[in-house]
Design a protein around this motif. Sequence first.
Motif, PDB file in Angstrom:
ATOM      1  N   VAL A 108       0.868  -1.185   0.000  1.00  7.63           N
ATOM      2  CA  VAL A 108       0.000   0.000   0.000  1.00  7.63           C
ATOM      3  C   VAL A 108       0.901   1.230   0.000  1.00  7.63           C
ATOM      4  O   VAL A 108       1.814   1.331   0.828  1.00  7.63           O
ATOM      5  N   ILE A 109       0.668   2.132  -0.945  1.00  7.96           N
ATOM      6  CA  ILE A 109       1.399   3.397  -0.967  1.00  7.96           C
ATOM      7  C   ILE A 109       0.827   4.256   0.152  1.00  7.96           C
ATOM      8  O   ILE A 109      -0.342   4.666   0.098  1.00  7.96           O
ATOM      9  N   TYR A 110       1.638   4.523   1.174  1.00  8.02           N
ATOM     10  CA  TYR A 110       1.087   5.062   2.408  1.00  8.02           C
ATOM     11  C   TYR A 110       1.753   6.370   2.822  1.00  8.02           C
ATOM     12  O   TYR A 110       2.953   6.415   3.092  1.00  8.02           O
ATOM     13  N   SER A 111       0.959   7.426   2.895  1.00 11.07           N
ATOM     14  CA  SER A 111       1.454   8.742   3.290  1.00 11.07           C
ATOM     15  C   SER A 111       1.051   9.119   4.710  1.00 11.07           C
ATOM     16  O   SER A 111       1.580  10.092   5.265  1.00 11.07           O
ATOM     17  N   GLY A 112       0.102   8.395   5.281  1.00 10.72           N
ATOM     18  CA  GLY A 112      -0.425   8.779   6.584  1.00 10.72           C
ATOM     19  C   GLY A 112      -1.627   9.697   6.477  1.00 10.72           C
ATOM     20  O   GLY A 112      -2.140  10.175   7.497  1.00 10.72           O
ATOM     21  N   ILE A 145       3.880  10.562  10.829  1.00  9.76           N
ATOM     22  CA  ILE A 145       2.519  10.081  11.047  1.00  9.76           C
ATOM     23  C   ILE A 145       2.348   8.644  10.557  1.00  9.76           C
ATOM     24  O   ILE A 145       1.734   7.811  11.236  1.00  9.76           O
ATOM     25  N   SER A 146       2.882   8.324   9.388  1.00  9.62           N
ATOM     26  CA  SER A 146       2.746   6.963   8.871  1.00  9.62           C
ATOM     27  C   SER A 146       3.468   5.959   9.757  1.00  9.62           C
ATOM     28  O   SER A 146       2.977   4.845   9.984  1.00  9.62           O
ATOM     29  N   GLY A 147       4.631   6.359  10.263  1.00 11.40           N
ATOM     30  CA  GLY A 147       5.375   5.465  11.151  1.00 11.40           C
ATOM     31  C   GLY A 147       4.616   5.184  12.434  1.00 11.40           C
ATOM     32  O   GLY A 147       4.601   4.046  12.930  1.00 11.40           O
ATOM     33  N   ARG A 148       3.988   6.207  12.982  1.00 19.15           N
ATOM     34  CA  ARG A 148       3.203   6.030  14.199  1.00 19.15           C
ATOM     35  C   ARG A 148       2.046   5.069  13.969  1.00 19.15           C
ATOM     36  O   ARG A 148       1.806   4.159  14.766  1.00 19.15           O
ATOM     37  N   PHE A 149       1.325   5.271  12.854  1.00 21.33           N
ATOM     38  CA  PHE A 149       0.171   4.419  12.566  1.00 21.33           C
ATOM     39  C   PHE A 149       0.606   2.959  12.367  1.00 21.33           C
ATOM     40  O   PHE A 149      -0.023   2.035  12.908  1.00 21.33           O
TER      41      PHE A 149
END
Length: 335
Positions: A108-112, A145-149
């Motif tokens: 999944v291309i994930y930006s947060g 933010i993406s790392g936290r999620f």
Amino acid sequence: QFAFVIYDVNKRALFAARDQVGIVPLYFVRDGQTLFIASIIKALTHLGKKIRAVPPGHTLDIHGNLKPYYFPGYGGGALSREAFVGELKQALQTAVAKRVDTDLPVGVIYSGGIDSSVVLHEASQRHGDVTAFTIGTSDSEDFEISGRFCQEWNIPQIVIPLQHRDIRRHDIKHTIQVTELNEYLDIINAVISLPLFERIHEAGVKVVLGGDGSDELFGGYHMYQHIPREDEAQLFLHNLMTLHKTELQRVDRCSMAHEVEVRVPFLDLRVVELALQMPMAWKINHGVEKWAVREAFRDELPAYIIQRRKNPLSYSSGLHEWVRMYKILYARYYN
């Protein structure tokens, strides 16, 4: 999402078609009695003839005649706001479920942001091998933010840190050649997308989901904030039906350059139909863009995701100013 050509040798009959919103490309040239068809523009330029795209939702015959089969409409929804939000959630869940129905690992291309968080959350609930891919500078908002999620939800994440030296004149020239784009903002995002898909390929992932189409359908752009009501339908339909020339073209060329298939659940036909039925107040509510999407997943996603405002890829990744410095190089090359 599809583009296909069927040729009957005995009858010398041809039937070609492109999906309803143009996720998959299809181009053609009619030269005398010969019809040339390709999935990229470069394959046809040597002919020296006008190259035409098969528009979204159209078929093509052997004589080069185009015929529409899909007619998107705007408005006409009869559900209450609460019922509509519930149906939108179900439609998005179904759209993601269909696109992760594979034995292959899924990326999944994930930006947060809200769009990619919806996709990542639903994909991880429905597939046992999902990895998030995030690109940007090490101090970018997306990384934080993406790392936290991903940490909170125990989702594997691969981050692709880019630095100033990674964006050079060669990258912009190469990007234009690969993507066949000519708009500055599209090329900025493509410069970022190519190394993203290169890393996805290196990870051995062939199927990736993205959040493309949500901004156009659910009011994610600033232009939607103050449009007159009489122009609303025309603007939304225009942005949807020209996606194949901009965002979808960027995604297709960048992903295919690295043998990766991108699937876009926000452009599932049921989701598209629901979005086109929505009144503007459900898209932008008291200045909050994509309100209906946020409301649909308010109980599924943390508040820092639900409340995060829209930010273009090049900004939230921390790369916009770096790429912008090379605008003059792009202009010199392309012009």
